[in-house]
Design a protein around this motif. Structure first.
Motif, PDB file in Angstrom:
ATOM      1  N   SER A 254       0.816  -1.214   0.000  1.00 29.44           N
ATOM      2  CA  SER A 254       0.000   0.000   0.000  1.00 29.44           C
ATOM      3  C   SER A 254       0.848   1.262   0.000  1.00 29.44           C
ATOM      4  CB  SER A 254      -0.933   0.019   1.220  1.00 29.44           C
ATOM      5  OG  SER A 254      -1.964  -0.921   1.083  1.00 29.44           O
ATOM      6  N   GLU A 262      -6.509  10.452   5.236  1.00 28.57           N
ATOM      7  CA  GLU A 262      -7.164   9.280   4.675  1.00 28.57           C
ATOM      8  C   GLU A 262      -8.496   9.662   4.036  1.00 28.57           C
ATOM      9  OE1 GLU A 262      -8.594   9.309   9.053  1.00 28.57           O
ATOM     10  OE2 GLU A 262      -6.808   9.872   7.901  1.00 28.57           O
ATOM     11  N   ASP A 266      -9.651   4.011   1.567  1.00 29.27           N
ATOM     12  CA  ASP A 266      -8.308   3.707   2.048  1.00 29.27           C
ATOM     13  C   ASP A 266      -8.369   2.579   3.073  1.00 29.27           C
ATOM     14  OD1 ASP A 266      -7.097   5.588   0.451  1.00 29.27           O
ATOM     15  OD2 ASP A 266      -6.938   7.111   2.013  1.00 29.27           O
ATOM     16  N   ARG A 315      -3.101   3.013   0.805  1.00 31.28           N
ATOM     17  CA  ARG A 315      -3.961   3.045  -0.378  1.00 31.28           C
ATOM     18  C   ARG A 315      -3.430   2.014  -1.366  1.00 31.28           C
ATOM     19  NH1 ARG A 315      -4.469   8.967  -1.736  1.00 31.28           N
ATOM     20  NH2 ARG A 315      -5.690   8.899   0.192  1.00 31.28           N
TER      21      ARG A 315
END
Length: 328
Positions: A254, A262, A266, A315
């Motif tokens: 990620s 965020e 996410d 992410r």
């Protein structure tokens, strides 16, 4: 799902701040009013002034660093370390001069065993040499970016890499198939390497529709889920098969997202152990998450507090997703 059966976030909070849980009767109510526009955009550092400001040369060199890392299987965090290092050492320029016999993007020295001058001046070679030495550093993934860079470079200015971390994250986040895009000063950002925002909204919606279903170790739906299985299932309903399965694998690939930045879709990582996070949740909106918590607790939506729970955010990049022709 972690590699070990996790006790779950509720147990992890024993003796600490009790975070209230919000059970949602219908998935649509949890999405009402959410601003999902631009969730697929790369993280923006406003201090950059609306754009990364990279020249054509710098973008090309950053592209090489990111693509070499991806080809070598280096986790995203390692790619951030490499870009931040090159930003500090050479300004992402392949220069033929430096301190003593230092050369190239990473200011590597032939006299210190980095290779010949000609090899070091090849960005692909110098990037691969940097990654090889980074991967040999024990525990580098748990170090701050500047410490990991210093473990490789042994610079006289060991803390200098830290100031480049935010911009390096943006570069890696906006990399797509080895190409580096810039932040768009008009719209705020260019699409990052993750499916379009409507897909992110749909994936969150599918996860929310599972509220009330049981936690099942190893479950990927449709009747039961473990923590990472819920994420795999929700993306699959949107036509994407993830290449990663466990919470640790998801954390490793990620793109890091600072707490407070965020966005919906996410990932939230918690319950960190020596091998990584044992639990993963999905951000519904900042402060609210959906999760498959642990045996005995059904899929639910709950509020979270990043500071008190020691949470980290990430992410998933597009290169960890494969488009499938049908939802299965």
């Amino acid at each position: 799902m972690g590699k070990k059966a996790a006790a779950g976030i509720g147990i992890g909070l024993a003796g600490a701040l009790v975070v209230p849980y919000l059970l949602v009767g219908g998935a649509s109510s949890a999405l009402d009013g959410l601003d999902l526009e631009g969730v697929a955009c790369a993280m923006i550092d406003k201090s950059v002034g609306g754009g990364l400001g990279l020249s054509t040369e710098q973008r090309a060199n950053a592209s090489v660093i990111v693509s070499v890392g991806a080809q070598m299987g280096v986790p995203v965090r390692g790619q951030v370390v490499a870009v931040a290092t090159a930003m500090q050492e050479s300004g992402l320029r392949n220069i033929r001069h430096g301190d003593r016999d230092s050369l190239g993007l990473f200011q590597q020295r032939p006299s210190q065993g980095w290779g010949t001058a000609a090899q070091i001046m090849n960005p692909r070679y110098s990037s691969s040499k940097f990654y090889s030495r980074l991967l040999a550093v024990k525990g580098w993934q748990d170090m701050p970016v500047t410490n990991a860079a210093q473990a490789v470079q042994r610079s006289g200015f060991p803390d200098a890499y830290a100031k480049h971390e935010g911009k390096a994250v943006q570069v890696v986040a906006s990399a797509s198939e080895g190409g580096v895009q810039q932040i768009n000063s008009t719209s705020g950002c260019t699409p990052m390497s993750i499916p379009a925002s409507y897909n992110v909204a749909g994936y969150v919606s599918h996860a929310l529709q599972q509220v009330g279903k049981p936690y099942v170790w190893g479950g990927t739906g449709p009747d039961g889920f473990d923590c990472s299985g819920l994420i795999v299932y929700a993306w699959r309903q949107m036509g994407y098969q993830l290449k990663v399965r466990t919470s640790q694998q998801m954390h490793n690939v990620s793109i890091p997202v600072p707490s407070g930045q965020e966005r919906s879709g996410d990932l939230i990582f918690s319950e960190f152990r020596s091998d990584g996070p044992a639990h993963v949740l999905i951000v519904v909106r900042p402060g609210l998450a959906v999760e498959a918590p642990r045996t005995g607790l059904d899929v639910r939506v709950r509020e979270y507090d990043a500071a008190s729970e020691g949470l980290r955010f990430g992410r998933l990049p597009e290169n960890q997703m494969t488009k499938i022709s049908a939802q299965v």
